[in-house]
Design a protein around this motif. Sequence first.
Motif, PDB file in Angstrom:
ATOM      1  N   PHE A   1       0.725  -1.316   0.265  1.00 30.13           N
ATOM      2  CA  PHE A   1      -0.491   0.049   0.251  1.00 30.13           C
ATOM      3  C   PHE A   1       0.831   1.787  -0.036  1.00 30.13           C
ATOM      4  O   PHE A   1       0.165   2.249  -0.132  1.00 30.13           O
ATOM      5  N   LYS A   2       2.617   1.667  -0.036  1.00 29.98           N
ATOM      6  CA  LYS A   2       2.928   2.442   0.175  1.00 29.98           C
ATOM      7  C   LYS A   2       2.837   2.991   1.363  1.00 29.98           C
ATOM      8  O   LYS A   2       2.662   4.361   1.245  1.00 29.98           O
ATOM      9  N   TYR A   3       2.705   2.190   2.403  1.00 25.81           N
ATOM     10  CA  TYR A   3       2.372   3.212   4.032  1.00 25.81           C
ATOM     11  C   TYR A   3       3.082   3.541   4.452  1.00 25.81           C
ATOM     12  O   TYR A   3       3.418   2.945   5.109  1.00 25.81           O
ATOM     13  N   GLY A   4       3.663   4.800   4.296  1.00 22.83           N
ATOM     14  CA  GLY A   4       5.080   5.480   5.025  1.00 22.83           C
ATOM     15  C   GLY A   4       6.481   4.730   4.949  1.00 22.83           C
ATOM     16  O   GLY A   4       6.827   3.965   4.303  1.00 22.83           O
ATOM     17  N   ASP A   5       6.770   3.789   5.763  1.00 21.18           N
ATOM     18  CA  ASP A   5       8.043   3.606   5.677  1.00 21.18           C
ATOM     19  C   ASP A   5       7.317   1.799   6.481  1.00 21.18           C
ATOM     20  O   ASP A   5       7.943   2.051   6.470  1.00 21.18           O
ATOM     21  N   HIS A   6       6.550   1.331   6.851  1.00 23.69           N
ATOM     22  CA  HIS A   6       5.885   0.121   6.856  1.00 23.69           C
ATOM     23  C   HIS A   6       6.251  -0.787   6.010  1.00 23.69           C
ATOM     24  O   HIS A   6       6.359  -0.301   4.228  1.00 23.69           O
ATOM     25  N   GLY A   7       5.853  -1.945   6.218  1.00 22.39           N
ATOM     26  CA  GLY A   7       6.529  -2.735   5.295  1.00 22.39           C
ATOM     27  C   GLY A   7       7.453  -3.779   5.768  1.00 22.39           C
ATOM     28  O   GLY A   7       7.572  -3.638   7.317  1.00 22.39           O
ATOM     29  N   PHE A   8       7.649  -4.788   5.735  1.00 23.91           N
ATOM     30  CA  PHE A   8       8.088  -6.397   6.074  1.00 23.91           C
ATOM     31  C   PHE A   8       9.218  -5.739   5.518  1.00 23.91           C
ATOM     32  O   PHE A   8      10.249  -6.305   4.626  1.00 23.91           O
ATOM     33  N   LYS A   9       9.927  -5.553   6.491  1.00 20.03           N
ATOM     34  CA  LYS A   9      11.756  -5.393   6.451  1.00 20.03           C
ATOM     35  C   LYS A   9      12.599  -6.187   8.006  1.00 20.03           C
ATOM     36  O   LYS A   9      12.559  -5.558   8.796  1.00 20.03           O
ATOM     37  N   LEU A  10      12.883  -7.255   7.780  1.00 21.18           N
ATOM     38  CA  LEU A  10      13.737  -8.014   8.529  1.00 21.18           C
ATOM     39  C   LEU A  10      14.792  -6.732   8.600  1.00 21.18           C
ATOM     40  O   LEU A  10      14.856  -8.008   9.924  1.00 21.18           O
ATOM     41  N   ASP A  11      16.010  -6.234   8.467  1.00 18.01           N
ATOM     42  CA  ASP A  11      17.531  -6.764   8.223  1.00 18.01           C
ATOM     43  C   ASP A  11      17.271  -4.990   8.768  1.00 18.01           C
ATOM     44  O   ASP A  11      17.348  -5.465  10.735  1.00 18.01           O
ATOM     45  N   LYS A  12      16.497  -3.948   8.885  1.00 19.57           N
ATOM     46  CA  LYS A  12      15.671  -3.302   9.680  1.00 19.57           C
ATOM     47  C   LYS A  12      15.487  -4.011  11.249  1.00 19.57           C
ATOM     48  O   LYS A  12      15.303  -3.205  12.379  1.00 19.57           O
ATOM     49  N   ALA A  13      14.516  -5.075  11.636  1.00 21.47           N
ATOM     50  CA  ALA A  13      14.064  -5.121  12.345  1.00 21.47           C
ATOM     51  C   ALA A  13      15.227  -6.651  13.682  1.00 21.47           C
ATOM     52  O   ALA A  13      14.816  -6.202  15.044  1.00 21.47           O
ATOM     53  N   LEU A  14      16.079  -6.623  12.725  1.00 22.09           N
ATOM     54  CA  LEU A  14      16.975  -7.400  13.231  1.00 22.09           C
ATOM     55  C   LEU A  14      18.404  -6.146  13.829  1.00 22.09           C
ATOM     56  O   LEU A  14      19.333  -7.041  14.655  1.00 22.09           O
ATOM     57  N   GLU A  15      18.381  -5.156  13.315  1.00 20.03           N
ATOM     58  CA  GLU A  15      19.223  -4.410  13.923  1.00 20.03           C
ATOM     59  C   GLU A  15      19.840  -4.637  15.486  1.00 20.03           C
ATOM     60  O   GLU A  15      18.650  -4.298  16.007  1.00 20.03           O
ATOM     61  N   GLY A  16      21.033  -4.420  15.610  1.00 21.46           N
ATOM     62  CA  GLY A  16      21.452  -4.625  17.008  1.00 21.46           C
ATOM     63  C   GLY A  16      21.662  -5.933  17.509  1.00 21.46           C
ATOM     64  O   GLY A  16      22.170  -6.119  18.420  1.00 21.46           O
ATOM     65  N   THR A  17      21.147  -7.158  16.668  1.00 22.16           N
ATOM     66  CA  THR A  17      20.435  -8.445  17.478  1.00 22.16           C
ATOM     67  C   THR A  17      21.830  -9.131  16.908  1.00 22.16           C
ATOM     68  O   THR A  17      22.966  -8.667  16.469  1.00 22.16           O
ATOM     69  N   ASP A  18      22.303 -10.313  17.653  1.00 21.17           N
ATOM     70  CA  ASP A  18      23.208 -10.723  17.852  1.00 21.17           C
ATOM     71  C   ASP A  18      22.754 -12.272  18.024  1.00 21.17           C
ATOM     72  O   ASP A  18      21.925 -12.686  18.666  1.00 21.17           O
ATOM     73  N   GLN A  19      24.271 -13.399  17.017  1.00 21.47           N
ATOM     74  CA  GLN A  19      22.843 -14.179  17.751  1.00 21.47           C
ATOM     75  C   GLN A  19      23.700 -15.568  18.716  1.00 21.47           C
ATOM     76  O   GLN A  19      24.033 -16.653  18.877  1.00 21.47           O
ATOM     77  N   LYS A  20      23.992 -14.784  19.794  1.00 22.91           N
ATOM     78  CA  LYS A  20      24.501 -15.153  21.106  1.00 22.91           C
ATOM     79  C   LYS A  20      23.373 -15.290  21.729  1.00 22.91           C
ATOM     80  O   LYS A  20      23.127 -16.124  23.167  1.00 22.91           O
ATOM     81  N   HIS A  21      22.366 -14.304  21.557  1.00 24.11           N
ATOM     82  CA  HIS A  21      21.300 -14.779  22.284  1.00 24.11           C
ATOM     83  C   HIS A  21      20.066 -15.277  21.215  1.00 24.11           C
ATOM     84  O   HIS A  21      20.236 -14.727  20.216  1.00 24.11           O
ATOM     85  N   ALA A  22      19.072 -16.028  22.087  1.00 25.27           N
ATOM     86  CA  ALA A  22      17.950 -16.345  21.301  1.00 25.27           C
ATOM     87  C   ALA A  22      16.775 -15.089  20.804  1.00 25.27           C
ATOM     88  O   ALA A  22      17.037 -14.604  21.327  1.00 25.27           O
ATOM     89  N   ILE A  23      16.367 -15.470  19.207  1.00 19.22           N
ATOM     90  CA  ILE A  23      15.947 -14.624  18.818  1.00 19.22           C
ATOM     91  C   ILE A  23      14.296 -14.870  18.872  1.00 19.22           C
ATOM     92  O   ILE A  23      14.556 -15.684  18.035  1.00 19.22           O
ATOM     93  N   ILE A  24      13.704 -14.314  18.250  1.00 22.55           N
ATOM     94  CA  ILE A  24      12.032 -14.769  18.448  1.00 22.55           C
ATOM     95  C   ILE A  24      11.073 -13.747  18.180  1.00 22.55           C
ATOM     96  O   ILE A  24      11.394 -12.425  18.263  1.00 22.55           O
ATOM     97  N   LEU A  25      11.307 -14.011  16.428  1.00 22.21           N
ATOM     98  CA  LEU A  25      10.346 -12.763  15.657  1.00 22.21           C
ATOM     99  C   LEU A  25       9.012 -13.026  15.946  1.00 22.21           C
ATOM    100  O   LEU A  25       8.280 -14.214  15.717  1.00 22.21           O
ATOM    101  N   LEU A  26       8.276 -12.181  15.436  1.00 24.53           N
ATOM    102  CA  LEU A  26       6.642 -12.176  15.602  1.00 24.53           C
ATOM    103  C   LEU A  26       6.175 -11.538  14.677  1.00 24.53           C
ATOM    104  O   LEU A  26       6.750  -9.888  13.726  1.00 24.53           O
ATOM    105  N   ALA A  27       5.658 -12.096  13.652  1.00 24.49           N
ATOM    106  CA  ALA A  27       5.704 -11.667  11.492  1.00 24.49           C
ATOM    107  C   ALA A  27       4.242 -12.435  11.179  1.00 24.49           C
ATOM    108  O   ALA A  27       4.105 -13.892  12.060  1.00 24.49           O
TER     109      ALA A  27
END
Length: 234
Positions: free
Chosen positions: A124-150
């Motif tokens: 819908f080109k709704y502002g800055d919305h959309g499925f942006k996985l890389d942005k959502a994961l910014e600052g995470t690391d794989q030493k700790h568990a990652i749980i995603l809501l999608a």
Amino acid sequence: MRIVQISDIHLGPTVGKSQLQRAVELTNSLNPDLVSITGDLVDAPVSYLSEAVLPLNQLNPQYGTYFVTGNHEYYTGDVDAWIVYLKTLGVKCLHNENIKIRHQVQDKDFFYLVGTDDVQGETFKYGDHGFKLDKALEGTDQKHAIILLAHRPSAAYSALSADKGIKLVLSGHTHGGQLFPAIVWVYFLNPYFIGLYQYSATSYVYVSSGTFYWGIPMRMFSTPEVTLITLHSA
């Protein structure tokens, strides 16, 4: 860690305040540490449903209540207003972002809770919305568990295929097909249908069949649910 997932409530013409109240009471009875709302909460703008959504302020899990958008939030044309309003009810929207869920005593013990927008925001080109996985994961690391809501199972599959160290994805969207013969169509349209799936040796997807329904107030060969997920340390 006890996570209660509610999904696809579809507050609107056929689901109202009293039904949401029942879902909230059931959620609270499960004594969750954290509550996740995986999209399609509402089917109208804030001005129509501000009263109907008030039971959400009765949720008070120790580690918070978190929400991600589904496609129907974009159909309302009022998604940004919903994000602001839900915050006043104690519900935090994870808008392509993440938060550390820290143990309240052992500060170094935490996991990342990540939330992505539904793909419809980008369509819908709704502002800055959309499925942006890389942005959502910014600052995470794989030493700790990652749980995603999608919201969508297709987003869950894309996220796990990206090999970013995600351990669990919570999704909804399918309603378990809701009605026959739509069940057959929904089954083949989505990479995951309902329930628990193992993607790899260390990663999983859980797809809720939805807490209520959309449109016609009935189900056939599908079951609504409020889901309790218990996480255990390795």
